[in-house]
Design a protein around this motif. Sequence first.
Motif, short mmCIF file in Angstrom:
data_model
loop_
_atom_site.label_atom_id
_atom_site.label_comp_id
_atom_site.label_asym_id
_atom_site.label_seq_id
_atom_site.Cartn_x
_atom_site.Cartn_y
_atom_site.Cartn_z
N PRO A 1 0.80 -1.22 0.00
CA PRO A 1 0.00 0.00 0.00
C PRO A 1 0.83 1.27 0.00
CG PRO A 1 0.03 -0.94 2.20
CD PRO A 1 0.75 -1.91 1.29
N PRO B 1 2.79 3.74 -4.03
CA PRO B 1 2.60 5.09 -4.60
C PRO B 1 3.25 6.19 -3.77
CG PRO B 1 0.55 3.84 -4.70
CD PRO B 1 1.49 3.06 -3.84
N SER B 2 3.21 6.04 -2.44
CA SER B 2 3.86 7.03 -1.57
C SER B 2 5.38 7.01 -1.74
CB SER B 2 3.50 6.76 -0.10
OG SER B 2 2.10 6.84 0.10
N GLN C 1 0.21 7.49 6.90
CA GLN C 1 -0.51 8.72 6.63
C GLN C 1 -0.31 9.73 7.75
OE1 GLN C 1 -4.28 8.51 4.59
NE2 GLN C 1 -5.24 9.87 6.06
N VAL D 1 -4.52 -1.69 -5.34
CA VAL D 1 -3.92 -0.49 -4.73
C VAL D 1 -3.71 0.59 -5.78
CG1 VAL D 1 -1.88 0.41 -3.55
CG2 VAL D 1 -2.87 -1.77 -2.83
N ARG E 1 -5.53 4.33 -5.58
CA ARG E 1 -4.71 5.54 -5.45
C ARG E 1 -4.70 6.39 -6.72
NH1 ARG E 1 -0.84 5.76 -1.61
NH2 ARG E 1 -0.93 7.97 -2.14
N ASP F 1 -5.36 8.71 -9.97
CA ASP F 1 -6.19 9.88 -10.26
C ASP F 1 -5.87 10.33 -11.67
OD1 ASP F 1 -7.78 12.13 -10.20
OD2 ASP F 1 -6.33 13.34 -9.09
N ASP G 1 -8.89 7.76 -6.72
CA ASP G 1 -8.31 8.94 -6.07
C ASP G 1 -8.55 8.96 -4.57
OD1 ASP G 1 -6.94 11.31 -5.77
OD2 ASP G 1 -8.67 12.56 -6.30
N ARG G 2 -8.17 7.88 -3.90
CA ARG G 2 -8.31 7.79 -2.45
C ARG G 2 -6.93 7.82 -1.79
NH1 ARG G 2 -13.66 6.52 -1.07
NH2 ARG G 2 -14.88 6.86 -2.97
N SER G 3 -6.94 8.02 -0.47
CA SER G 3 -5.70 8.17 0.29
C SER G 3 -5.02 6.82 0.51
CB SER G 3 -5.99 8.81 1.64
OG SER G 3 -6.76 7.91 2.45
N VAL G 4 -3.79 6.87 1.04
CA VAL G 4 -3.06 5.65 1.37
C VAL G 4 -3.79 4.85 2.46
CG1 VAL G 4 -1.60 6.79 3.10
CG2 VAL G 4 -0.78 4.72 1.99
N ALA H 1 -6.39 2.88 0.73
CA ALA H 1 -5.72 1.79 0.02
C ALA H 1 -5.39 0.64 0.96
CB ALA H 1 -4.44 2.30 -0.64
#
Length: 469
Positions: free
Chosen positions: A37, A40-41, A168, A295, A299, A301, A308-311, A314
């Motif tokens: 998860p 992407p971060s 987060q 995932v 994530r 967008d 388009d949701r947050s970690v 996810a």
Amino acid sequence: MSRRPVPQVGGTPSRALLPTLALLTTITAVVSSLGAPLVPSVATAYDVRLGTAQWSLTAALLAGAVATPVVGRFASGRLRRPTILVGLGVVTLGTVVSAVSAALEQGFGVLVAGRALQGVGMALLPLAIAVARDALAHERQDRAIALLSVTTVAGAGLGYPVTALVAQLGGLGAAYALGTAMTGLTWLLAWRHLPGSADETPARVDWWGALLLSAAMLAVLLAVSEGEVWGWGSPRTLGLAAAGLAGLVVWVRVTLRSPAPLVDLRLATRPGVAAPNLVAAVAGLGMYALLTLVVVLVRADEPGFGLDRSVLVAGLILVPYSLMSVLGNQLARVVRRRLGPRWLLPTGCSMFLAATLGLGLFHDHLWQALLAMALGGAGSGFTFSSLAVLMVPHVPRAETGSAVAFNQVLRYLGFTVGSALSVALVAAYGGGDGGFTAALLTLTAVWVVAGVGAVLLDRPPLSRAAPSP
């Protein structure tokens, strides 16, 4: 100061033994899957593309695939307990390295190195199963083996939302610091409750075979993950792929001729063992491809694609996967008892197939992704809890660790390829919604292969004609 005596296999096992083994396999699964998860971060934090950031997960899976047979050979007899403790120590060191890298921005390579150390924890599952087989008896043994087999799946699913929430709130460094705390606690419990083993001479380790296997797999995975950047027809991509495949062929030939192979490939093709091994490899690929792509979906967008949701979301998307994997384990026990073991692997593969196909066709809303994850989790628990249970009756007690370790190697190799291949497939199909759908529809085929292969390999040999009266 007096030293606490180490309990020995053969005596009355501690009541805390099975919870300790379950925690060991669960926590190492959580830590080994910390990358999913967070990929992407990681791409954003280190300013690398998504396919490159995927190595924060792939490195751990590749290390687990190579470490599993090495640890399985080395940790026989009296060295099993110290090997588990050292392995947990290596995992803890890896979480510290990754946490420092993320907190101080020491470079993507340092993060990947720490993740590779964490992947060593994946090699401890066969040792935990071997401890359970030696220390427990009869029905408790079967239930323990099934439980330990599914904790790796449940642990990954439950760990995703926890680590995502921590990431987060406190960043990537905090997520890996949490891994340090969890593995440290597990080490203390293992030191307290794991029994010692019989005084046996450890098996010889084929270090050259391990080096060849890791180099060959690394070459193939680099070609798959970086082919989009280098060009799928470039000499670098094709050369690495060819070299990796040639290395795997050489490794198989050398392993078959070795008097002390890294893994016993002949044992892997025995009746009762071949079908679980095939499903382990194919299901591992399909499972991690599914987890990686969901995932990406949550994530992303992009115009016309992504939720388009947050970690944190996810991570939460995989809670149904984890919970249903536990239910799938229980369902597998019912099916095995009432219908027989031959139904286990085809049924689990069918559940996975439905989840992959469903996500590929319907992914415009979060509830659709949650439903696909729930179905995939049931298939995961159903399938992976069945593998060791189906294999163990067909192998000698002395070969349990080797047989389960090779099954784990195949599963982890599948994990590794699925992790790298899934993102590469989306890019190869043009990215966006079309690439996402085409990648999942392509991956649906692996479940057909796994289900059909399980049925064919599970056929009993032709019986000899009965003698005339």
